[in-house]
Design a protein around this motif. Structure first.
Motif, PDB file in Angstrom:
ATOM      1  N   ARG A 187       0.832  -1.204   0.000  1.00 45.04           N
ATOM      2  CA  ARG A 187       0.000   0.000   0.000  1.00 45.04           C
ATOM      3  C   ARG A 187       0.872   1.263   0.000  1.00 45.04           C
ATOM      4  O   ARG A 187       0.570   2.236  -0.678  1.00 45.04           O
ATOM      5  CB  ARG A 187      -0.862  -0.025   1.265  1.00 45.04           C
ATOM      6  CG  ARG A 187      -2.307   0.245   1.019  1.00 45.04           C
ATOM      7  CD  ARG A 187      -3.094   0.053   2.284  1.00 45.04           C
ATOM      8  NE  ARG A 187      -3.874  -1.174   2.261  1.00 45.04           N
ATOM      9  CZ  ARG A 187      -4.468  -1.700   3.326  1.00 45.04           C
ATOM     10  NH1 ARG A 187      -4.340  -1.127   4.517  1.00 45.04           N
ATOM     11  NH2 ARG A 187      -5.182  -2.789   3.199  1.00 45.04           N
ATOM     12  N   GLY A 188       1.938   1.216   0.769  1.00 44.15           N
ATOM     13  CA  GLY A 188       2.854   2.359   0.809  1.00 44.15           C
ATOM     14  C   GLY A 188       3.469   2.615  -0.568  1.00 44.15           C
ATOM     15  O   GLY A 188       3.547   3.757  -1.026  1.00 44.15           O
ATOM     16  N   VAL A 189       3.878   1.549  -1.230  1.00 44.36           N
ATOM     17  CA  VAL A 189       4.472   1.701  -2.559  1.00 44.36           C
ATOM     18  C   VAL A 189       3.429   2.262  -3.527  1.00 44.36           C
ATOM     19  O   VAL A 189       3.701   3.184  -4.295  1.00 44.36           O
ATOM     20  CB  VAL A 189       5.019   0.347  -3.066  1.00 44.36           C
ATOM     21  CG1 VAL A 189       5.479   0.457  -4.517  1.00 44.36           C
ATOM     22  CG2 VAL A 189       6.162  -0.132  -2.181  1.00 44.36           C
ATOM     23  N   ASP A 190       2.228   1.704  -3.474  1.00 44.53           N
ATOM     24  CA  ASP A 190       1.155   2.187  -4.350  1.00 44.53           C
ATOM     25  C   ASP A 190       0.913   3.677  -4.147  1.00 44.53           C
ATOM     26  O   ASP A 190       0.609   4.401  -5.089  1.00 44.53           O
ATOM     27  CB  ASP A 190      -0.148   1.428  -4.072  1.00 44.53           C
ATOM     28  CG  ASP A 190      -0.109   0.005  -4.625  1.00 44.53           C
ATOM     29  OD1 ASP A 190       0.691  -0.242  -5.556  1.00 44.53           O
ATOM     30  OD2 ASP A 190      -0.869  -0.848  -4.139  1.00 44.53           O
ATOM     31  N   ALA A 191       1.026   4.112  -2.903  1.00 47.49           N
ATOM     32  CA  ALA A 191       0.776   5.523  -2.588  1.00 47.49           C
ATOM     33  C   ALA A 191       2.015   6.375  -2.820  1.00 47.49           C
ATOM     34  O   ALA A 191       2.093   7.496  -2.333  1.00 47.49           O
ATOM     35  CB  ALA A 191       0.307   5.646  -1.139  1.00 47.49           C
ATOM     36  N   GLN A 192       2.968   5.837  -3.557  1.00 52.51           N
ATOM     37  CA  GLN A 192       4.231   6.543  -3.846  1.00 52.51           C
ATOM     38  C   GLN A 192       4.956   6.931  -2.575  1.00 52.51           C
ATOM     39  O   GLN A 192       5.673   7.923  -2.532  1.00 52.51           O
ATOM     40  CB  GLN A 192       3.965   7.849  -4.660  1.00 52.51           C
ATOM     41  CG  GLN A 192       3.036   7.649  -5.803  1.00 52.51           C
ATOM     42  CD  GLN A 192       3.776   7.115  -7.042  1.00 52.51           C
ATOM     43  OE1 GLN A 192       4.884   6.575  -6.934  1.00 52.51           O
ATOM     44  NE2 GLN A 192       3.149   7.250  -8.191  1.00 52.51           N
ATOM     45  N   ASN A 193       4.705   6.194  -1.540  1.00 53.35           N
ATOM     46  CA  ASN A 193       5.286   6.540  -0.248  1.00 53.35           C
ATOM     47  C   ASN A 193       5.869   5.285   0.377  1.00 53.35           C
ATOM     48  O   ASN A 193       5.482   4.870   1.458  1.00 53.35           O
ATOM     49  CB  ASN A 193       4.173   7.124   0.632  1.00 53.35           C
ATOM     50  CG  ASN A 193       4.744   7.686   1.903  1.00 53.35           C
ATOM     51  OD1 ASN A 193       5.942   7.972   1.992  1.00 53.35           O
ATOM     52  ND2 ASN A 193       3.897   7.815   2.910  1.00 53.35           N
ATOM     53  N   PRO A 194       6.836   4.692  -0.314  1.00 53.59           N
ATOM     54  CA  PRO A 194       7.356   3.412   0.168  1.00 53.59           C
ATOM     55  C   PRO A 194       8.036   3.580   1.521  1.00 53.59           C
ATOM     56  O   PRO A 194       8.769   4.544   1.735  1.00 53.59           O
ATOM     57  CB  PRO A 194       8.365   3.009  -0.908  1.00 53.59           C
ATOM     58  CG  PRO A 194       8.743   4.270  -1.593  1.00 53.59           C
ATOM     59  CD  PRO A 194       7.558   5.183  -1.505  1.00 53.59           C
ATOM     60  N   ASP A 195       7.756   2.643   2.420  1.00 49.48           N
ATOM     61  CA  ASP A 195       8.334   2.715   3.757  1.00 49.48           C
ATOM     62  C   ASP A 195       9.330   1.575   3.901  1.00 49.48           C
ATOM     63  O   ASP A 195       8.960   0.397   3.901  1.00 49.48           O
ATOM     64  CB  ASP A 195       7.213   2.578   4.785  1.00 49.48           C
ATOM     65  CG  ASP A 195       7.759   2.493   6.203  1.00 49.48           C
ATOM     66  OD1 ASP A 195       8.986   2.619   6.382  1.00 49.48           O
ATOM     67  OD2 ASP A 195       6.954   2.298   7.119  1.00 49.48           O
ATOM     68  N   GLU A 196      10.608   1.933   4.001  1.00 48.89           N
ATOM     69  CA  GLU A 196      11.632   0.893   3.988  1.00 48.89           C
ATOM     70  C   GLU A 196      11.478  -0.083   5.150  1.00 48.89           C
ATOM     71  O   GLU A 196      11.710  -1.281   4.996  1.00 48.89           O
ATOM     72  CB  GLU A 196      13.030   1.528   3.992  1.00 48.89           C
ATOM     73  CG  GLU A 196      14.019   0.658   3.253  1.00 48.89           C
ATOM     74  CD  GLU A 196      15.318   1.403   2.969  1.00 48.89           C
ATOM     75  OE1 GLU A 196      16.357   0.894   3.414  1.00 48.89           O
ATOM     76  OE2 GLU A 196      15.283   2.479   2.329  1.00 48.89           O
TER      77      GLU A 196
END
Ligand SMILES: Cc1cc2nc3c(=O)[nH]c(=O)nc-3n(C[C@H](O)[C@H](O)[C@H](O)COP(=O)(O)OP(=O)(O)OC[C@H]3O[C@@H](n4cnc5c(N)ncnc54)[C@H](O)[C@@H]3O)c2cc1C
Ligand SMILES: Cc1cc2nc3c(=O)[nH]c(=O)nc-3n(C[C@H](O)[C@H](O)[C@H](O)COP(=O)(O)OP(=O)(O)OC[C@H]3O[C@@H](n4cnc5c(N)ncnc54)[C@H](O)[C@@H]3O)c2cc1C
Ligand SMILES: Cc1cc2nc3c(=O)[nH]c(=O)nc-3n(C[C@H](O)[C@H](O)[C@H](O)COP(=O)(O)OP(=O)(O)OC[C@H]3O[C@@H](n4cnc5c(N)ncnc54)[C@H](O)[C@@H]3O)c2cc1C
Ligand SMILES: Cc1cc2nc3c(=O)[nH]c(=O)nc-3n(C[C@H](O)[C@H](O)[C@H](O)COP(=O)(O)OP(=O)(O)OC[C@H]3O[C@@H](n4cnc5c(N)ncnc54)[C@H](O)[C@@H]3O)c2cc1C
Lengths: 400, 400, 400, 400
Positions: free
Chosen positions: B314-323
């Motif tokens: 979901r984070g990646v989809d939201a252009q907000n990847p959380d390492e």
């Protein structure tokens, strides 16, 4: 400061209440934790005062039925709030969250008289319930062994038996008693019933108080001798006690699991604080891989358990509770709390064992979580059995 | 039969494709698994045939960019499909899913010439990429040790170096090479670059094939000697290689983790089958608590890991990847697969070790998962470090 | 009945004493355990009475130096007896075994005056030692952080500082203080010293009592303000404190580990009793594989730890103490106790958490064992470091 | 260099032989390991050559019965040598140590004709035994399911059945077959018998070869169709097969466990080598706590398992084998090997998975160790059951 909970699907109400509870816990409860942990008059007074304050702030009984003062309807939505409440071991009594389970049971399975006599005072804070299932000398995990009996005569239930490890027995105003209302020849799912017994009823006696890992939670051993209560104090149907017990357990497990996750998060925060304290800096804890491993393990356990609870809660919300999902969520939350509290205690060294931190109390909650509401072994065995029996009819298990 | 995936929030497309992939895997691949596992000509031919069939059925490259034939846009949505693909260790090549990562990298960071020369053939199945990062004699987990060099001269990159453990090196048509384009004095995040090298380029040589736990995945050791490629074969910016590498790793970890979950589910299904087989009935496996514990542990690990992947996706989809989320998801999926394949192998006894079941191959994938794409230790250490540093500025960690 | 210890290489004396201690523990201490666990006057009186009885029975201070009343010379031989003592958490004070460590330190490193003034009364039961190493606000595991200072002037040591978590501080008659006798410029192994301070000395003050997991072991926080003691109260050499501390730790770890093994065996015996109790029979615990797994794990942990202690003890007996062996033995014994007490508590359900069994107290000891005398993390790290550095010079590690 | 084994109680012979074996393994086998690991003609020739060399060096069959060329009489004493042999996975065939078990069985339970026809050639290296117990379609762990039958007629055993996973079936000259010689009505401990079948006997056929985790150990599936062998090829008594099987298993487990410990030590040494290699230095592995934890865990597992084996071996030497001790030793050794090989593989990264190190082969042995000679679950269950039943008659378990 607590973030905006923005990425989740929770209602605005839940987000707002979670923030308010968070603030209350931080401002009012946490600074008093070490005092609250000291058992005795002063600590009880403090707790009452805080409960009063919480009620005034509109933060009590948030998961009561909406019809009875509750503010959140769905279990999944409540997750957000329950975690914030759970951040301190003292919050259940202060936010009256531990009585939400009884409130729902009474509303759903009690008649109108019960709503008036027991549910109403409960939600207004004037009554305190306790639950009488476990019996001395018997395995609490096996309901077929229940020996407390109740029979109906002259419009009254006549109850005899003995219960123990009854939380809040010392302060409760009434107890929901699980009793056998039919003989051994009757199938178990028609043999047990739940009956309300006000604790002031003649024949109701607290025989002794039991401690839990050295701490008194008001866990009582109670005898019921020729106790009589009116016929309509029955909850649900006569003989339907096993079913009610399972329903109660299901919801109860999830509510508790949500609190545990909050407590586990608290442990993680305490670890963070220690690592960045001057002591932690002296020991360069931030650079130690074994310390990082502790915090990694804690994070992973919490994050995973949280979602397992969410899935199980969603099932309950959809009137389609899945026992596998619920039990796995309970086990995962218990495990997360055990990991978190163990790592935190370890990181605080001798101080973590002492009364200078809340960790010892948290550790106690963690240890009881593996026995309470279904012990690890019987849950592993029953979930395993269910999963296996799924494969009798299907070649594939689908996680959706 | 596979359920309707009804409770989730996935698109209808994803649900349909998941069902189709599921059917294809069951009907076409699984019956051939033991053959596919035998290395050699026949098995390769079988694999090509199946890949062709999958392409015709419209099941290839489902996560390619939409502009290039893909059918699913969001990573979270793809989870459903990726799990179904992942149920067999042979599906990546058959569904061309292992090249989706390269497709996205080329589309996003390649110029138009690259799109035409490399991306286009890739998605049509006429080109096969490989990725050249790891170098012999150096720790793969430390990019600062990269010694392969590239310098620009006369409009061409001149590349020298050696790479190893390059998956599919034996069959690839081009390699994305990570090379040092600046000296030691330059900061690492400006010193590395990614350049495409067609495997037919003079100076590109496969020195030897390496096996992985006794199996050849086409893992090659490759030397690059005075290799020359046109300037515009650079991906991203010159010096931006470290950033690209991390982006690639992030997406790559999640894609692989999704497959692993599918493989772990397969193991669970294989356990179910064994328990209910006549052999399993003879040994009364269904009643053994240690067997139930295996299946409980497997279920819990899978169910938790699945949601951790969802959150990270979901984070990646939201252009907000959380390492943190990505790495924890990778570790959890790897762990779930390790548990699942170990329990299944154990339950099958000597047969599970042999070539009579697919378990040994699955077990191999499981073991590599703890080293590949970031080994356990460095992930624990780096996630731990990040979590700890969060606490430098915050008193509380929020899981939302 | 206890077997004849026939297969081991222990002396007849040790076997006889082990049997006598076993009988004493069974007959005198175990029946009183729940009383002894209640903190307060009555319990202390009971403890004194039992200590008196044990002394009369010739079972006190069995590991004192032979010259001072001890009856067993070799540490390996003492293992047999120490396990029997260790079967109850109350035995250390009753058998005076916790002072054997101080007795050996005083004899070996004290001068004649110290022998007379402190060692003599100690072994006759008229003095009680405590040990002042750990300091508030500092990491107990890092001796370089010690801030308590001592300087010599006019034939007296002048001591200032603060110590905490000092066991028996409330009842001790003297404390062995670890203090800094040289400045930061001096190497640590020449900067610390050990000095005896009678607790009645002006300036010695118990500031507060600390609890350990809710229980008071007389753990005190102590301030030393301008305390003065004669020059000859120094133990060992001036500046030799670090060396002494390590010697003390080595022997101390093994003595404690031996007790832990006894306590772990007790847990196993308690499990056996529960399984065969009528409650256990009702639940058919004997047939449950998860219960068998608990007892298997407990057995294996105990049996292995016991031999690791034996090996380490043999090294000490041969004047050739091996720090790796000692620390691994400590960790293994701690682990065995943790496993054993956790399994036993789990098997007893709610009762195991309560004050109706000794398990809760045993569980507390278990939890402290991972912090006390070297916490898990620093032991893992230092043993690991030593093992690794072995390989700098050798290609092979030999376990002989 | 290998130390002098000075602290142990082993005979000078064992110490000397251990040193010789150590030298042989280092000089002759280890440099050839990667070659030996490649299956095929060349590797088999190499192995034969080494076996020949070992025989000439007097290092073959060291644990054969003394009367038949063996050099070490006690099992405990042999531990020292067996560990050295075990350091490479190829040593069993080279040192003929895997046939010592058969040699002892034949000597003890075979008649003179058997001694002459089978034992004599075995110890001289001219015959190779295999053992036919496990049957396809049945659980290998449940002897009551054995379906291979043998009946006596005309002075010959007539044998029919099928066996699988028979180690060395491809090269063996005779097989000891476990067969049913009485009907279902006979108690199991009188229904099974062991009979020798030369592999050249008509009706003995290798149906197929099975691999173990991708590797062929000559594991065969064998059919016996109307096989006839002379009456005196019976070992032990007719009907005494179950007893023999257990005796064989007991000794077999310990012999293998000893080898496993040696292999585990080898893994530890490989870790040491990696950490101090230039690669390891680049990554500063020596300073990483997670690496130290690996080596700590490995050390502890090995050191503990070693002593558990010693205790069990001592029981066998004293003609008083203790099944609990033997099974726990087997499990501990298997666990030590699993830990050690997993840690080592992890530390070597991709290289550890590949054919560039012996780790992948060692890992394979480790994985089979949890299934072979009694799988984990049935050992946990049966040891647990025995321990529990001990408590039916005793209140206390004594570890002596
Ligand atoms: C903090 C706390 C609060 C509580 N509050 C209440 C309350 O308010 N009201 C109330 O009625 N009760 C209460 N209880 C009691 C609780 O319901 C019981 O503890 C629980 O049901 C377990 O029962 P038990 O303790 O009798 O354990 P048992 O059922 O006897 O089980 C003991 C142990 O036996 C083993 N075991 C049991 N079954 C199996 C199996 N199938 N396979 C393998 N092993 C098995 C497990 O190790 C288990 O832990 C409370 C308990 C706690 C700890
Ligand atoms: C199946 C498979 C396919 C692969 N495919 C490709 C490919 O296509 N292209 C490509 O370029 N590469 C590929 N690789 C290589 C992969 O990228 C590397 O294996 C990975 O980066 C790890 O590097 P390494 O093996 O050199 O291990 P190292 O980095 O040397 O690490 C080895 C071990 O050292 C220890 N360690 C390392 N760092 C730390 C730390 N900070 N703290 C504690 N311990 C530590 C860990 O135990 C670790 O496992 C593949 C690998 C595998 C297994
Ligand atoms: C029951 C009990 C009795 C005691 N009695 C005495 C007594 O009589 N006299 C006395 O002087 N003291 C006593 N102590 C104190 C004891 O010596 C200290 O607790 C011990 O030395 C650890 O020190 P600490 O508690 O300050 O923890 P710290 O040293 O601060 O360590 C706290 C935690 O930090 C982490 N940590 C520390 N170092 C590392 C590292 N290198 N790598 C990774 N993580 C690390 C670990 O998680 C560790 O548990 C007692 C303690 C207990 C629990
Ligand atoms: C490397 C190798 C070499 C071998 N060599 C030989 C040989 O030379 N000759 C020969 O005759 N055989 C040989 N075998 C076979 C070996 O004896 C069997 O594998 C072993 O007895 C286990 O039997 P099984 O594989 O049929 O597993 P099963 O008995 O079917 O057991 C399979 C699994 O079921 C589960 N299980 C079984 N029982 C229980 C229980 N009570 N409770 C819970 N779970 C349970 C466990 O997970 C177990 O691993 C070899 C095996 C291996 C791996």
């Amino acid at each position: 400061m607590l973030p905006a909970f923005s990425t989740t699907t929770h209602t605005e109400t839940a987000k707002r209440l979670a923030r308010e509870v968070n603030t209350f816990v931080d401002a009012e409860i946490i600074p008093n934790e070490l005092l609250l942990a000291q058992q005795g008059e002063q600590s009880l007074r403090l707790q009452s005062g805080l409960a009063h304050k919480a009620r005034q702030a509109g933060l009590c009984g948030l998961f009561y039925p909406l019809s009875h003062g509750g503010k959140i309807a769905s279990l999944e939505d409540y997750l957000l709030v329950a975690e914030q409440e759970g951040r301190t071991e003292f919050s259940q009594a202060i936010f009256a969250s531990h009585t939400a389970l009884d409130a729902h049971m009474l509303l759903k399975f009690g008649n109108e008289a019960i709503h008036e006599q027991f549910l109403q005072p409960l939600v207004s804070g004037d009554a305190l319930p306790c639950y009488g299932m476990t019996e001395p000398g018997h395995s609490g995990s096996i309901p077929s062994l229940i020996t407390t009996t109740a029979y109906l005569s002259n419009g009254h239930w006549h109850i005899d038996g003995r219960k123990w490890f009854i939380s809040n027995a010392n302060r409760a105003t009434f107890m929901t008693v699980l009793a056998r209302t039919a003989g051994k020849e009757t199938a178990l799912n028609q043999a047990l019933s739940m009956i309300i017994v006000p604790t002031g009823t003649p024949g109701f006696k607290i025989e002794r108080q039991l401690t839990m890992m050295g701490h008194s939670y008001g866990q009582g051993e109670v005898s019921l001798t020729a106790v009589q209560v009116p016929e309509h104090y029955l909850i649900g149907t006569c003989g339907g006690g096993l079913d009610l017990m399972n329903k109660r357990l299901g919801l109860g497990r999830l509510l508790r699991a949500m609190n545990w996750i909050g407590l586990a998060q608290r442990c993680m925060d305490l670890m963070g604080a220690r690592i960045h304290s001057s002591r932690g800096k002296f020991s360069r804890l931030a650079e130690k891989q074994l310390v990082r491993q502790h915090i990694f393990n804690t994070y992973q356990a919490i994050a995973g358990a949280r979602e397992l609870i969410r899935i199980a809660a969603r099932g309950v919300d959809a009137q389609n509770p899945d026992e596998i999902a619920i039990n796995v969520a309970k086990m995962a939350a218990s495990h997360a709390l055990c990991i978190a509290s163990d790592c935190a205690m370890q990181l605080y060294g001798a101080e973590g064992l002492s009364d200078l931190t809340p960790l010892y109390g948290i550790n106690r909650i963690a240890r009881t979580s593996r026995i309470l509401d279904g012990n690890d072994e019987s849950l592993i065995s029953s979930v395993g059995r269910r999963l296996i029996s799924h494969y009798q009819h299907h070649a594939v298990y689908s996680f959706d």
